[in-house]
Design an enzyme around this catalytic site. Structure first.
Site, PDB file in Angstrom:
ATOM      1  CG  HIS A   1     102.542 -65.122  39.113  1.00  0.00           C
ATOM      2  ND1 HIS A   1     102.227 -63.801  39.360  1.00  0.00           N
ATOM      3  CD2 HIS A   1     103.011 -65.155  37.837  1.00  0.00           C
ATOM      4  CE1 HIS A   1     102.504 -63.074  38.277  1.00  0.00           C
ATOM      5  NE2 HIS A   1     102.985 -63.867  37.352  1.00  0.00           N
TER       6      HIS A   1
ATOM      7  CD  GLU B   1     102.878 -63.475  32.243  1.00  0.00           C
ATOM      8  OE1 GLU B   1     103.218 -64.197  33.175  1.00  0.00           O
ATOM      9  OE2 GLU B   1     103.607 -62.549  31.832  1.00  0.00           O
TER      10      GLU B   1
END
Lengths: 292, 120
Positions: free
Chosen positions: A59, A240
């Protein structure tokens, strides 16, 4: 040879890690999440895989946008768990098997998946959020991890189809390793959620459940969706789920879903699913003959 | 901006695509938030916000957004949420609190829209 003995799809919500560290496993708000992981931990304890091979995303923690790889594989005996702004967690370093990681990398590049490689880097909640719910860590983790990071942050992203094909190539890479390692492939992220902009808080349970059915039985259909399709159906960050497709690509055609837990508490549909491959009829027959 | 990337077409409203051009325009701003993974950067921010922003090379618009704690404005300007959430830890905001602000709701209003409104 090494072989894949199953697959796991799991969310990687950072607050799972926070709740875990604060010991909120019995808290009525969090219990439906933690209870849902117990059968997965039990399944892993019984199957005793040597390796968890993760398709996950960083991230923008370990990897920053000044050099952000589409696919990156981690090599190392130890990966510290990252400080993401709130300090360090009390978890041991993630373990790695350098020879196996390097083999997977070599095999993938020779199949024209031109990965980046990282060494001596921390790993963030993309793996570290679900990992302690899957494996015990005292005194240390029972096995090693192969981390394969996928860019789902900065467009252009790899396509859903490319991720699925990466998974297929990973299977061939695993099966070309001479040592008898048992490997479970894990895809992290999702399911529906959007956590930026005015559309924050978007969820779509109907789509999430449809995704799980299709992923198990007709994954090729999901490879035809665009990123905008995923964003529209499940929210921006649900893109994702292309990492679940990578996991699915590494598994055989016919799957048994051994366990599923779906808990939409606040903003992310927190989900964990385990898969085993159905034995083919021919393999079952052969086994019966051997027993006879 | 000229783009032929089909991936970023037809995104729903209230969604901000973070792509190569956005990143190029706002790299320093993104880096400022990313730096918060280091304890010394967090300390520097707590010690003197203005000095920390100047050292990071933020422009006037970016500094104003930070001073105003304008979470939605920062995202709209081109910051990726995943670096922004690192700064949320530094200014002691939970993600749920930031989500409510981005939707233009009070925290309590936002939680009433959730499946488990008393979850924290």
């Amino acid at each position: 040879m090494a072989r894949i003995i199953g697959g796991i799809g799991t969310s990687h919500v950072p607050t799972i890690g926070v709740a875990y560290d604060k010991g909120r496993q019995e808290d009525p708000v969090w219990a439906p999440l933690f209870e849902g992981y117990k059968p997965v931990a039990k399944w892993l304890a019984e199957k005793q895989p040597d390796v968890l091979l993760f398709f996950y995303n960083d991230h923008a923690t370990t990897l920053f946008f000044d050099l952000y790889p589409t696919f990156a594989l981690g090599v190392g005996e130890r990966f510290p768990i990252a400080d993401e702004g709130a300090g360090l967690r009390g978890l041991p370093d993630i373990r790695g098997d350098v020879d196996f990681q390097a083999h997977i990398g070599e095999a993938l590049v020779n199949e024209e998946f031109d990965l980046a490689f990282f060494q001596n880097k921390p790993i963030d909640h993309g793996i570290a959020s679900p990992l302690p719910l899957l494996w015990p860590h005292e005194p240390d983790w029972p096995g090693t991890v192969v981390p394969i990071a996928i860019n789902v942050l900065q467009y252009p992203l790899p396509t859903a189809r490319r991720c699925y094909r990466l998974g297929q190539a990973v299977r061939r890479a695993v099966e070309s390793y001479p040592e008898d390692l048992k490997v479970v492939v894990v895809g992290t992220g999702g399911l529906s959620h959007q956590i930026h902009g005015e559309r924050t808080g978007f969820n779509n349970t109907e789509w999430d459940l449809d995704f799980l059915e299709t992923l198990r039985d007709e994954p090729e259909r999901l490879t035809q969706l665009t990123h905008a399709d995923y964003v529209r159906l499940g929210g921006a960050e649900s893109v994702e789920q292309i990492m679940w497709l990578a996991m699915r690509g590494a598994l055989g055609a016919s799957l048994e879903e051994m366990h599923r837990n779906y808990y939409l508490m606040t903003t992310t549909a927190m989900t964990v699913v385990t898969y085993e491959e159905r034995e083919t009829a021919a393999a079952a027959q052969q086994r019966e003959q051997e027993v006879a | 901006m000229f783009t032929q990337n089909p991936q970023t077409v037809a995104m729903p409203e209230g969604t901000y695509v973070f792509d190569l051009r956005t990143c190029n325009r706002r790299l320093a701003f993104n880096r400022f938030f990313w730096n918060m993974i280091r304890p010394e950067a967090r300390q520097a921010f707590w010690d003197d916000e203005e000095a920390a922003m100047r050292a990071a090379g933020l422009d006037d618009e970016e500094m104003a957004l930070v001073r105003a704690r304008d979470w939605l404005g920062i995202v709209q300007a081109g910051v990726n949420f995943f670096v922004l959430e690192k700064w949320a830890r530094v200014v002691r905001k939970t993600n749920l609190e930031v989500y409510a602000i981005m939707r233009g709701e009070s925290f309590e209003e936002f939680m009433q829209t959730r499946a488990v409104p008393h979850a924290r």
